[in-house]
Design a protein around this motif. Sequence first.
Motif, PDB file in Angstrom:
ATOM      1  N   SER A   9     -13.755 -22.890 -12.172  1.00  0.00           N
ATOM      2  CA  SER A   9     -13.775 -24.202 -11.875  1.00  0.00           C
ATOM      3  C   SER A   9     -13.040 -24.953 -13.011  1.00  0.00           C
ATOM      4  CB  SER A   9     -15.138 -24.667 -12.410  1.00  0.00           C
ATOM      5  OG  SER A   9     -15.042 -26.140 -12.695  1.00  0.00           O
ATOM      6  N   PRO A  10     -12.178 -25.882 -12.393  1.00  0.00           N
ATOM      7  CA  PRO A  10     -11.157 -26.505 -13.182  1.00  0.00           C
ATOM      8  C   PRO A  10     -11.827 -27.604 -14.307  1.00  0.00           C
ATOM      9  CG  PRO A  10     -11.146 -27.480 -11.164  1.00  0.00           C
ATOM     10  CD  PRO A  10     -11.893 -26.248 -10.984  1.00  0.00           C
ATOM     11  N   TYR A  11     -13.045 -27.917 -13.830  1.00  0.00           N
ATOM     12  CA  TYR A  11     -13.904 -28.994 -14.672  1.00  0.00           C
ATOM     13  C   TYR A  11     -14.532 -28.057 -15.895  1.00  0.00           C
ATOM     14  CZ  TYR A  11     -13.602 -31.055  -9.949  1.00  0.00           C
ATOM     15  OH  TYR A  11     -13.246 -31.348  -8.681  1.00  0.00           O
ATOM     16  N   VAL A  33     -22.654 -21.382  -8.755  1.00  0.00           N
ATOM     17  CA  VAL A  33     -23.745 -22.704  -7.999  1.00  0.00           C
ATOM     18  C   VAL A  33     -23.707 -22.443  -6.584  1.00  0.00           C
ATOM     19  CG1 VAL A  33     -23.023 -24.279  -9.686  1.00  0.00           C
ATOM     20  CG2 VAL A  33     -21.549 -23.910  -7.613  1.00  0.00           C
ATOM     21  N   TRP A  34     -22.870 -21.396  -5.935  1.00  0.00           N
ATOM     22  CA  TRP A  34     -23.200 -21.262  -4.654  1.00  0.00           C
ATOM     23  C   TRP A  34     -24.020 -20.079  -4.103  1.00  0.00           C
ATOM     24  CZ3 TRP A  34     -21.162 -25.445  -2.275  1.00  0.00           C
ATOM     25  CH2 TRP A  34     -19.978 -25.853  -3.028  1.00  0.00           C
ATOM     26  N   GLY A  47     -26.791 -30.011  -9.032  1.00  0.00           N
ATOM     27  CA  GLY A  47     -26.364 -28.771  -8.872  1.00  0.00           C
ATOM     28  C   GLY A  47     -24.838 -28.195  -9.069  1.00  0.00           C
ATOM     29  N   LYS A  48     -24.291 -28.814 -10.052  1.00  0.00           N
ATOM     30  CA  LYS A  48     -22.784 -28.600 -10.346  1.00  0.00           C
ATOM     31  C   LYS A  48     -22.605 -28.137 -11.839  1.00  0.00           C
ATOM     32  CE  LYS A  48     -21.253 -32.061  -7.215  1.00  0.00           C
ATOM     33  NZ  LYS A  48     -20.208 -33.037  -6.778  1.00  0.00           N
ATOM     34  N   VAL A  49     -21.485 -27.324 -11.825  1.00  0.00           N
ATOM     35  CA  VAL A  49     -21.243 -26.966 -13.057  1.00  0.00           C
ATOM     36  C   VAL A  49     -19.732 -27.702 -13.449  1.00  0.00           C
ATOM     37  CG1 VAL A  49     -22.125 -24.797 -13.372  1.00  0.00           C
ATOM     38  CG2 VAL A  49     -19.866 -25.064 -12.392  1.00  0.00           C
ATOM     39  N   PRO A  50     -19.295 -28.047 -14.713  1.00  0.00           N
ATOM     40  CA  PRO A  50     -20.062 -27.875 -15.898  1.00  0.00           C
ATOM     41  C   PRO A  50     -21.409 -28.504 -16.362  1.00  0.00           C
ATOM     42  CG  PRO A  50     -18.164 -29.084 -16.408  1.00  0.00           C
ATOM     43  CD  PRO A  50     -18.180 -29.006 -14.882  1.00  0.00           C
ATOM     44  N   ASP A  62     -21.153 -35.191 -16.322  1.00  0.00           N
ATOM     45  CA  ASP A  62     -20.467 -34.424 -15.814  1.00  0.00           C
ATOM     46  C   ASP A  62     -19.399 -33.820 -16.869  1.00  0.00           C
ATOM     47  OD1 ASP A  62     -18.563 -36.500 -15.497  1.00  0.00           O
ATOM     48  OD2 ASP A  62     -18.414 -36.281 -13.484  1.00  0.00           O
ATOM     49  N   SER A  63     -18.239 -33.388 -16.516  1.00  0.00           N
ATOM     50  CA  SER A  63     -17.297 -32.663 -17.564  1.00  0.00           C
ATOM     51  C   SER A  63     -16.771 -33.959 -18.159  1.00  0.00           C
ATOM     52  CB  SER A  63     -16.045 -32.047 -16.528  1.00  0.00           C
ATOM     53  OG  SER A  63     -15.084 -33.121 -15.786  1.00  0.00           O
ATOM     54  N   ASP A  98      -8.398 -35.033 -12.621  1.00  0.00           N
ATOM     55  CA  ASP A  98      -9.895 -34.608 -12.058  1.00  0.00           C
ATOM     56  C   ASP A  98      -9.658 -34.919 -10.177  1.00  0.00           C
ATOM     57  OD1 ASP A  98     -10.890 -33.985 -14.556  1.00  0.00           O
ATOM     58  OD2 ASP A  98     -12.669 -35.165 -14.339  1.00  0.00           O
TER      59      ASP A  98
HETATM   60  N1  LIG Z   1     -17.141 -34.606 -11.343  1.00  0.00           N
HETATM   61  C1  LIG Z   1     -17.663 -33.315 -11.665  1.00  0.00           C
HETATM   62  C2  LIG Z   1     -17.588 -32.497 -10.501  1.00  0.00           C
HETATM   63  C3  LIG Z   1     -18.000 -30.912 -11.036  1.00  0.00           C
HETATM   64  C4  LIG Z   1     -17.914 -30.001  -9.693  1.00  0.00           C
HETATM   65  O1  LIG Z   1     -17.673 -30.641  -8.665  1.00  0.00           O
HETATM   66  N2  LIG Z   1     -18.030 -28.696  -9.990  1.00  0.00           N
HETATM   67  C5  LIG Z   1     -18.101 -27.657  -8.776  1.00  0.00           C
HETATM   68  C6  LIG Z   1     -17.565 -26.577  -9.475  1.00  0.00           C
HETATM   69  S1  LIG Z   1     -15.788 -26.523  -9.388  1.00  0.00           S
HETATM   70  C7  LIG Z   1     -19.540 -27.558  -8.420  1.00  0.00           C
HETATM   71  O2  LIG Z   1     -20.370 -27.134  -9.085  1.00  0.00           O
HETATM   72  N3  LIG Z   1     -19.749 -27.586  -7.040  1.00  0.00           N
HETATM   73  C8  LIG Z   1     -21.151 -27.112  -6.411  1.00  0.00           C
HETATM   74  C9  LIG Z   1     -21.439 -28.322  -5.409  1.00  0.00           C
HETATM   75  O3  LIG Z   1     -20.707 -29.193  -5.047  1.00  0.00           O
HETATM   76  O4  LIG Z   1     -22.700 -28.215  -4.890  1.00  0.00           O
HETATM   77  C10 LIG Z   1     -17.320 -32.671 -12.955  1.00  0.00           C
HETATM   78  O5  LIG Z   1     -16.111 -33.630 -13.568  1.00  0.00           O
HETATM   79  O6  LIG Z   1     -17.813 -32.187 -13.796  1.00  0.00           O
END
Ligand SMILES: N[C@@H](CCC(=O)N[C@@H](CS)C(=O)NCC(=O)O)C(=O)O
Length: 215
Positions: A9-11, A33-34, A47-50, A62-63, A98
């Motif tokens: 993940s770039p974030y 997360v998947w 449900g997202k990282v980080p 978020d990030s 981003d």
């Molecule tokens: N805007 C968020 C984006 C985070 C994001 O989209 N992370 C992805 C991994 S690259 C994720 O966890 N996706 C899971 C999902 O969308 O359910 C941030 O900056 O932290």
Amino acid sequence: MKLFGSLTSPYVRKVRVVMAEKKLEYEFVLDDVWSEATQIQQYNPLGKVPCLVMDDGGSLFDSRVIVEYLDTLSPVGRLLPQGGRDRTATKCWEAIADGINDAAVAIQIENNQRPEHMRSADWIRRQQGKINAALEFMEQGLEPNSFCMGVNFSLADVAVGCALSYLDLRCSDLPWRNNYPKLAMLAEKIFERPSFVASALKSSTPKAQNAALDQ
Ligand SMILES: N[C@@H](CCC(=O)N[C@@H](CS)C(=O)NCC(=O)O)C(=O)O
């Protein structure tokens, strides 16, 4: 504190680079997360990282929120100007970087997680258009041989570096180095920083990622 994230993940990488630049201690917890085994929902309802879980049990996402918080934890390697126009400009660089990630992630999901008959070439082209326009915008905003905000390395460079290396990973046929020479020069400088070397993006299965972390 614990950082939940993945190695692709770039974030997440943005947060890891900031941790390293500011010499902060933390535990890195790999979470896919998947997968059904993900624990992320209990810390981040999106449900997202980080996701950063602090010592008092509170979590941050978020990030952009996380890196802003981390910059307040130590005066070492300040990455954000304290206030005013420069702070906003730095955050704007972060937003556009981003945005490149958002578009590249959308393409990645469309190509790899959606059944072939449901994929939309128009959607992919729309995201590619955003990436190209954002790269052009960043190139125009850079002075040759300088960081995004001038002489000082900042969060803007962290974010741009993470986005450019994510393009190398996921959109490797995009010749951004040829098309955008100032960005190419900037990337060369950024990628050699120890914080970037230590957090290089790794594309592999979560099982392999866990094995790598154990070593
Ligand atoms: N805007 C968020 C984006 C985070 C994001 O989209 N992370 C992805 C991994 S690259 C994720 O966890 N996706 C899971 C999902 O969308 O359910 C941030 O900056 O932290």
